[in-house]
Design an enzyme around this catalytic site. Sequence first.
Site, PDB file in Angstrom:
ATOM      1  N   LYS A 283       0.642  -1.153  -0.070  1.00 27.94           N
ATOM      2  CA  LYS A 283       0.089  -0.110   0.002  1.00 27.94           C
ATOM      3  C   LYS A 283       0.888   1.391   0.060  1.00 27.94           C
ATOM      4  O   LYS A 283       1.616   1.326   0.896  1.00 27.94           O
ATOM      5  CB  LYS A 283      -0.971  -0.272   1.195  1.00 27.94           C
ATOM      6  CG  LYS A 283      -2.328   0.170   0.761  1.00 27.94           C
ATOM      7  CD  LYS A 283      -3.458   0.055   1.978  1.00 27.94           C
ATOM      8  CE  LYS A 283      -4.657   0.394   1.548  1.00 27.94           C
ATOM      9  NZ  LYS A 283      -5.913  -0.065   2.471  1.00 27.94           N
ATOM     10  N   GLU A 368     -19.675  -6.700   8.084  1.00 25.28           N
ATOM     11  CA  GLU A 368     -20.750  -5.864   8.960  1.00 25.28           C
ATOM     12  C   GLU A 368     -21.713  -7.029   9.228  1.00 25.28           C
ATOM     13  O   GLU A 368     -22.388  -6.974  10.427  1.00 25.28           O
ATOM     14  CB  GLU A 368     -21.374  -4.989   7.983  1.00 25.28           C
ATOM     15  CG  GLU A 368     -20.426  -3.783   7.673  1.00 25.28           C
ATOM     16  CD  GLU A 368     -19.498  -4.035   6.858  1.00 25.28           C
ATOM     17  OE1 GLU A 368     -19.411  -4.940   6.177  1.00 25.28           O
ATOM     18  OE2 GLU A 368     -18.633  -3.343   6.552  1.00 25.28           O
ATOM     19  N   ARG A 396     -25.343  -3.245   4.867  1.00 22.45           N
ATOM     20  CA  ARG A 396     -25.123  -4.883   4.656  1.00 22.45           C
ATOM     21  C   ARG A 396     -25.638  -5.991   5.549  1.00 22.45           C
ATOM     22  O   ARG A 396     -26.054  -6.967   5.496  1.00 22.45           O
ATOM     23  CB  ARG A 396     -23.522  -5.020   4.571  1.00 22.45           C
ATOM     24  CG  ARG A 396     -22.748  -4.806   3.745  1.00 22.45           C
ATOM     25  CD  ARG A 396     -22.582  -5.917   2.949  1.00 22.45           C
ATOM     26  NE  ARG A 396     -22.120  -5.554   1.431  1.00 22.45           N
ATOM     27  CZ  ARG A 396     -20.858  -5.810   0.988  1.00 22.45           C
ATOM     28  NH1 ARG A 396     -19.943  -6.270   1.820  1.00 22.45           N
ATOM     29  NH2 ARG A 396     -20.642  -5.489  -0.070  1.00 22.45           N
TER      30      ARG A 396
HETATM   31  C1  LIG Z   1     -18.750  -3.214   2.993  1.00 24.85           C
HETATM   32  C2  LIG Z   1     -17.629  -2.203   3.362  1.00 24.85           C
HETATM   33  N1  LIG Z   1     -17.369  -2.225   4.713  1.00 24.85           N
HETATM   34  C3  LIG Z   1     -16.402  -1.338   4.755  1.00 24.85           C
HETATM   35  C4  LIG Z   1     -15.713  -0.428   3.725  1.00 24.85           C
HETATM   36  C5  LIG Z   1     -14.515   0.440   3.874  1.00 24.85           C
HETATM   37  N2  LIG Z   1     -13.452   0.167   3.202  1.00 24.85           N
HETATM   38  C6  LIG Z   1     -12.940   0.848   1.982  1.00 24.85           C
HETATM   39  S1  LIG Z   1     -11.548  -0.009   1.465  1.00 24.85           S
HETATM   40  C7  LIG Z   1     -11.300  -0.977   2.942  1.00 24.85           C
HETATM   41  C8  LIG Z   1     -10.246  -1.580   2.981  1.00 24.85           C
HETATM   42  C9  LIG Z   1     -10.282  -2.721   1.880  1.00 24.85           C
HETATM   43  O1  LIG Z   1      -8.912  -3.730   1.757  1.00 24.85           O
HETATM   44  P1  LIG Z   1      -8.409  -4.245   0.598  1.00 24.85           P
HETATM   45  O2  LIG Z   1      -9.643  -4.949  -0.182  1.00 24.85           O
HETATM   46  O3  LIG Z   1      -7.513  -5.151   1.105  1.00 24.85           O
HETATM   47  O4  LIG Z   1      -8.065  -3.366  -0.476  1.00 24.85           O
HETATM   48  P2  LIG Z   1      -6.764  -2.255  -0.123  1.00 24.85           P
HETATM   49  O5  LIG Z   1      -7.368  -1.023   0.265  1.00 24.85           O
HETATM   50  O6  LIG Z   1      -5.741  -2.695   0.837  1.00 24.85           O
HETATM   51  O7  LIG Z   1      -6.158  -2.099  -1.529  1.00 24.85           O
HETATM   52  C10 LIG Z   1     -12.477  -0.773   3.776  1.00 24.85           C
HETATM   53  C11 LIG Z   1     -12.489  -1.659   5.087  1.00 24.85           C
HETATM   54  C12 LIG Z   1     -16.375  -0.769   2.474  1.00 24.85           C
HETATM   55  N3  LIG Z   1     -15.744   0.031   1.291  1.00 24.85           N
HETATM   56  N4  LIG Z   1     -17.222  -1.503   2.214  1.00 24.85           N
END
Ligand SMILES: Cc1ncc(C[n+]2csc(CCOP(=O)(O)OP(=O)(O)O)c2C)c(N)n1
Length: 634
Positions: A283, A368, A396
């Site tokens: 990241k 969630e 969700r």
């Molecule tokens: C249902 C839901 N819960 C929480 C989020 C908030 N959220 C946005 S990005 C993220 C992290 C995602 O991690 P990853 O899939 O590993 O992608 P990265 O950002 O590390 O590339 C979260 C928790 C979301 N977008 N959707």
Amino acid sequence: METKLLTSVKSPKAIRNWPVAQLEELAREIRQVIIETTAQSGGHIGASLGAVELAVALHYAYDTPRDQLIWDIGHQAYAHKLLTGRGEVFATLRQLNGLSGFLKRRESEYDVWEAGHASTSLSAAMGIASARDLRHESYRVVAVIGDGALTAGMAWEAMNQIGQTKTNLVMVVNDNSMSIAPNVGAFSRYLTELRAAPAYTRMKQEVEQLLDSIPVFGGPLRKSVERIKDLLHRAVLPRNVFEELGFKYYGPIDGHNLSELIPVLRNAQLVQGPVVIHAITQKGHGYRPAEERPGEFHGPGPFEIHSGRFIKKSQPQSYSQVFSQTLVELAKTHPEIVAITAAMPDGTKLDLFQKAFPHRFFDVGIAEQHAATFSAGLALGGMRPVFAVYSTFLQRAYDQLIHDICHQDLPVILGVDRAGLVGGDGATHQGVYDIAFLRAVPNMEIAMGKDEQELRQLLAAALNIPHPVALRYPRGAGMGSDANAASLTPIPWGKGEWMVKGEDATIIAIGPMVYQALAAQEILVHEGYRIGVVNARFIKPLDSELLRQVIVGTRALITLEEHAVAGGFGSAVNEWCNDQGVSLPILNAGLPDEFIDQGATDYYLNLYELNGEGIARRVRTWLPQEERIKKQIK
Ligand SMILES: Cc1ncc(C[n+]2csc(CCOP(=O)(O)OP(=O)(O)O)c2C)c(N)n1
């Protein structure tokens, strides 16, 4: 920095015959543009820097947009935007009428799938691939999903189906070991082990080469030889989870190395059936402050490029901060309080609770649904669970809310964060539906204070309520009172506040919209209108006693909320009036029945006439005819 290469790329077709060295230079330019743009506009820099080479390699190896490229969430796809003809407008990212911070089908034919919420990509990809197969078409389908998004049940529901069918579908796991915060859970630990097993991968490659060297005969013999090879393979090598589920697994590979990525993506195209490509990324890759502080650089506001310092205006504490600090305070004398987040310890500020009470804090990942039912279980076991979750992500967990929490009438407190408009994240993230979906459920009680002080007092009060409670609060800074210094005297449950009396009309507002109501009242009072203001505080149950008193002394009602009118607070007041046989004229002021894109909250409050001036304008034209005539005569 010059971006000669990038400027020349109007579509990914332009790069498909470039040598790797040139693609690497292109990736450097893209990275620079992402850094420079997000330094101005804010945005999801960390994830997007981590997926630059993935985007370049995917558009290089696949025939997009014919081949369907699906990005989970879409927050990591800035490079994809830059490669698909949006370079010239990239500076408008996340701004009103500008580029969305996520993907938008109306923005580009390369944006196959719109999201914002996590973990939908695999289901979408499976749907598209199945449609392709049914229609005997031949394009390829690729989904890119993060390790964080793989903590959600939905991703596993999709893999369960994909692994069973033999459809051609490629799943690229973009594994940076981070969600927003460091990723959590057993599967995340498993991925870490898989990542750290290059010896296993080498051995696997050797065994595979050996097996491949065994000749396969045509005709009926072919199947049995394949089967023997498969059995040998299993006997020699343990299969990883993806392989057990029915995927062919390639990895782990370096997700920033185009010379590694491109051949693997190409090879995957030759495989029949579902494939997983496990790419290890970092990241914030290529920008030191984001590499070192990936959590803070997940989705920051503007920052100084050279120092990585955030350019913050001094603002009062955020509602999330006040909520979490109050919870910490209460938890000192309430050992039964536990706090739950679904992968949002920073956003919800529950990280403060985590620091104070690490053993009473649970981050369950992007889950969630599980978080809601887990909270129900905690309540049943005698704890007092407080699940802080953004309004939009609570969507969700609707069945879990109805079936597991409310149906059993369990005293779970939901901290419904980001309730209302959210600004730059736009349509997928607006917290403007929760009143509608929460208030339909029996046993659910819903409240929203007019400011952070009331949020504190409502939280203290909610602890005494033996039912599910949803406490809503907005995104961002509070009204500025030093909330934490103020008392924690609980607000009498179910009681609103009659702030101003007014015979011509009364505005009944919920949450900080009370201040907009007061502003409108101030304007109108100078014009001779006698306008009342009620701070409702409670959406469910409504303060019937107060409403009964109000309707006696006023000739019209205006309900005011930063929420969809359909099913919202105003609807609750309408229902109450119907029920009571009240026949006053009612104006429901709130948000229209449409998805609202990114843009400043103030802009939308103005557009929809929900700020002081807007409400005053509406009241002036709407007030029953005879009231208006009276004022004009005056
Ligand atoms: C249902 C839901 N819960 C929480 C989020 C908030 N959220 C946005 S990005 C993220 C992290 C995602 O991690 P990853 O899939 O590993 O992608 P990265 O950002 O590390 O590339 C979260 C928790 C979301 N977008 N959707």
